[in-house]
Design a protein around this motif. Structure first.
Motif, PDB file in Angstrom:
ATOM      1  N   GLY A   1       0.820  -1.209   0.000  1.00  0.00           N
ATOM      2  CA  GLY A   1       0.000   0.000   0.000  1.00  0.00           C
ATOM      3  C   GLY A   1       0.847   1.249   0.000  1.00  0.00           C
ATOM      4  O   GLY A   1       0.648   2.153   0.817  1.00  0.00           O
TER       5      GLY A   1
ATOM      6  N   THR B   1      -0.656   5.031  -0.235  1.00  0.00           N
ATOM      7  CA  THR B   1      -1.407   5.584   0.885  1.00  0.00           C
ATOM      8  C   THR B   1      -0.558   6.608   1.622  1.00  0.00           C
ATOM      9  O   THR B   1       0.657   6.710   1.425  1.00  0.00           O
ATOM     10  CB  THR B   1      -1.824   4.492   1.861  1.00  0.00           C
ATOM     11  OG1 THR B   1      -0.634   3.908   2.435  1.00  0.00           O
ATOM     12  CG2 THR B   1      -2.634   3.397   1.169  1.00  0.00           C
ATOM     13  N   SER B   2      -1.190   7.363   2.509  1.00  0.00           N
ATOM     14  CA  SER B   2      -0.445   8.347   3.297  1.00  0.00           C
ATOM     15  C   SER B   2       0.621   7.669   4.158  1.00  0.00           C
ATOM     16  O   SER B   2       1.781   8.088   4.187  1.00  0.00           O
ATOM     17  CB  SER B   2      -1.405   9.149   4.178  1.00  0.00           C
ATOM     18  OG  SER B   2      -2.307   9.896   3.401  1.00  0.00           O
TER      19      SER B   2
ATOM     20  N   GLY C   1      -3.800  -0.382   4.263  1.00  0.00           N
ATOM     21  CA  GLY C   1      -4.959  -0.405   3.378  1.00  0.00           C
ATOM     22  C   GLY C   1      -5.874  -1.569   3.680  1.00  0.00           C
ATOM     23  O   GLY C   1      -5.428  -2.656   4.092  1.00  0.00           O
TER      24      GLY C   1
ATOM     25  N   SER D   1      -4.007  -1.338   9.125  1.00  0.00           N
ATOM     26  CA  SER D   1      -5.378  -1.081   8.673  1.00  0.00           C
ATOM     27  C   SER D   1      -6.280  -2.240   9.058  1.00  0.00           C
ATOM     28  O   SER D   1      -5.816  -3.382   9.183  1.00  0.00           O
ATOM     29  CB  SER D   1      -5.414  -0.891   7.150  1.00  0.00           C
ATOM     30  OG  SER D   1      -4.587   0.172   6.742  1.00  0.00           O
TER      31      SER D   1
ATOM     32  N   SER E   1      -7.506   8.861  -3.765  1.00  0.00           N
ATOM     33  CA  SER E   1      -6.332   8.042  -4.057  1.00  0.00           C
ATOM     34  C   SER E   1      -5.106   8.921  -4.220  1.00  0.00           C
ATOM     35  O   SER E   1      -5.117   9.883  -4.996  1.00  0.00           O
ATOM     36  CB  SER E   1      -6.549   7.234  -5.340  1.00  0.00           C
ATOM     37  OG  SER E   1      -5.374   6.522  -5.692  1.00  0.00           O
TER      38      SER E   1
ATOM     39  N   LYS F   1      -3.971  13.870  -0.180  1.00  0.00           N
ATOM     40  CA  LYS F   1      -4.401  14.147   1.180  1.00  0.00           C
ATOM     41  C   LYS F   1      -5.254  15.398   1.146  1.00  0.00           C
ATOM     42  O   LYS F   1      -4.841  16.431   0.587  1.00  0.00           O
ATOM     43  CB  LYS F   1      -3.183  14.362   2.074  1.00  0.00           C
ATOM     44  CG  LYS F   1      -3.488  14.411   3.557  1.00  0.00           C
ATOM     45  CD  LYS F   1      -3.494  13.045   4.165  1.00  0.00           C
ATOM     46  CE  LYS F   1      -3.484  13.132   5.686  1.00  0.00           C
ATOM     47  NZ  LYS F   1      -3.322  11.834   6.309  1.00  0.00           N
TER      48      LYS F   1
END
Length: 376
Positions: free
Chosen positions: A175, A178-179, A243, A266, A368, A371
């Protein structure tokens, strides 16, 4: 005297309401910050949407929010790294157990930050750019460096660390777009490791720019076998799963590559299907049953392969040396010289606290590799 305003969560599952708030005062090792930018996180959405499924200790009305950037207007005793007028980015921990829930909640104009969970902002970066970092980079650091997770050596900018990449082994970040994943790639590379990650094909080049050596498409049914082949001969020291749905393939990859540790950042299922109301419902029962079953199957698989798979709580770094390493030792210098990039890219969705609910609604609809940020 200035007055304070907050975006309040008045009760479970309600929309945020902007209204007056008490002006907080910093205590020892704390500072008062005039907030100039806020970012929203899935934790905020989950708390708003599901009520007391998470953060049961948080009373109503509540002030959510973890990611803030702004200007210091006052400091408490013992604060030596910051002074009034400094531009800072920091992790607001008002949602955590045992904290001052209102004074330290991020969605307000004036917030109290712990000085040891903040970093100065270089002149070349805006509040909107850096506010994407706090919760994500803290969660990534917790997963990678805490002794109960992957326990990697801390980042070190010396040339010897850069040369040690092959010797220190490979970290897999499932992932990467992702942030948390975008920050984990950078931190793992900074600690002297090769990095493999997963992302959609249109994000592959961005993953390589952040420091990934191997990138695979997480949606490919053969992704685990592809990564296993790509990492043949590597010493895989751990896997970070980021994720929804990342836990089971991450454990499978750890088993295939010989990694002994998996950090789970997650939940196993999405809470997006939960109804925005209290009481029992078929959807809520189905979601919780799927959550329990998937989590149990993941843990059974991990035990069968002698893999230590644990869930990450990003704020736990404030109780150990990882918080100091990240916010005091590594991040200030890495931001200043460009070694750590503010990722994912910020998208400003509005101005003023009234726009925080808009940002949360956008987040729930799906975002996606970006942010969502509100400018104050």
């Amino acid at each position: 005297m200035p007055t304070n305003t907050a975006a309040w969560l008045p009760e479970a599952r309600a929309d945020l309401v902007v209204g007056p708030a008490t002006m907080p005062e910093p205590g020892p090792e704390e500072m008062l910050v005039r907030v100039r930018a806020i970012a929203v996180n899935p934790l905020d959405d989950v708390k708003q949407w599901t009520g007391d499924l998470m953060y049961r200790w948080l009373p109503y009305p509540a002030i959510l929010g973890e990611d803030v950037a702004g200007e210091v207007v006052g400091v408490g005793s013992g604060v030596s790294r910051f002074a009034p007028g400094d531009r800072v980015v920091g992790y607001a921990v008002g949602m955590e157990r045992g904290r001052r829930h209102l004074a330290e909640g991020g969605f307000q104009e004036y917030v109290v930050l712990r000085a040891d969970l903040a970093a100065p902002i270089p002149d070349r970066l805006s509040f909107e750019e850096v506010v994407v970092l706090p919760l994500a980079v803290s969660t990534a650091a917790t997963a990678l460096f805490q002794s109960d997770h992957l326990a990697l050596p801390h980042p070190d900018p010396s040339p010897s660390t850069a040369r040690a990449r092959a010797d220190r082994g490979t970290v897999v970040v499932w992932g990467g777009s992702t942030s948390v994943g975008s920050n984990a790639i950078q931190l793992a590379a900074a600690s002297g490791h090769r990095v493999a990650t997963t992302a959609s094909p249109h994000n592959h080049e961005r993953m390589r720019a952040l420091g990934a050596d191997v990138v695979a498409d997480y949606r490919d049914p053969a992704v685990v076998s592809q990564l296993t082949a790509a990492l043949r001969g590597d010493r895989v020291v751990g896997v970070l799963a980021v994720g929804t749905g990342s836990a089971r393939p991450s454990v499978a990859l750890a088993a295939a590559t010989g990694a002994a540790r998996v950090a789970l950042a997650s939940p196993a299922v999405s809470f997006g299907d939960l109804p925005r109301r209290g009481g029992p419902s078929l959807r809520a029962m189905s979601t919780m049953m799927r959550l329990g079953l998937s989590t149990s199957l993941t843990q059974l698989s991990a035990r069968r392969h002698r893999i230590d798979a644990r869930f990450v709580w990003g704020s736990s770094l404030m109780t150990n040396e990882v918080g100091r390493m990240l916010w005091e030792d590594h991040l200030p210098a890495a931001l200043a010289d460009g070694r750590h990039v503010c990722a994912p890219e910020a998208e400003v969705v509005g101005d003023g606290l009234e726009s925080v609910q808009t940002a949360l609604d956008r987040l729930r609809a799906g975002v996606s590799a970006r942010k969502l940020v509100v400018r104050l």
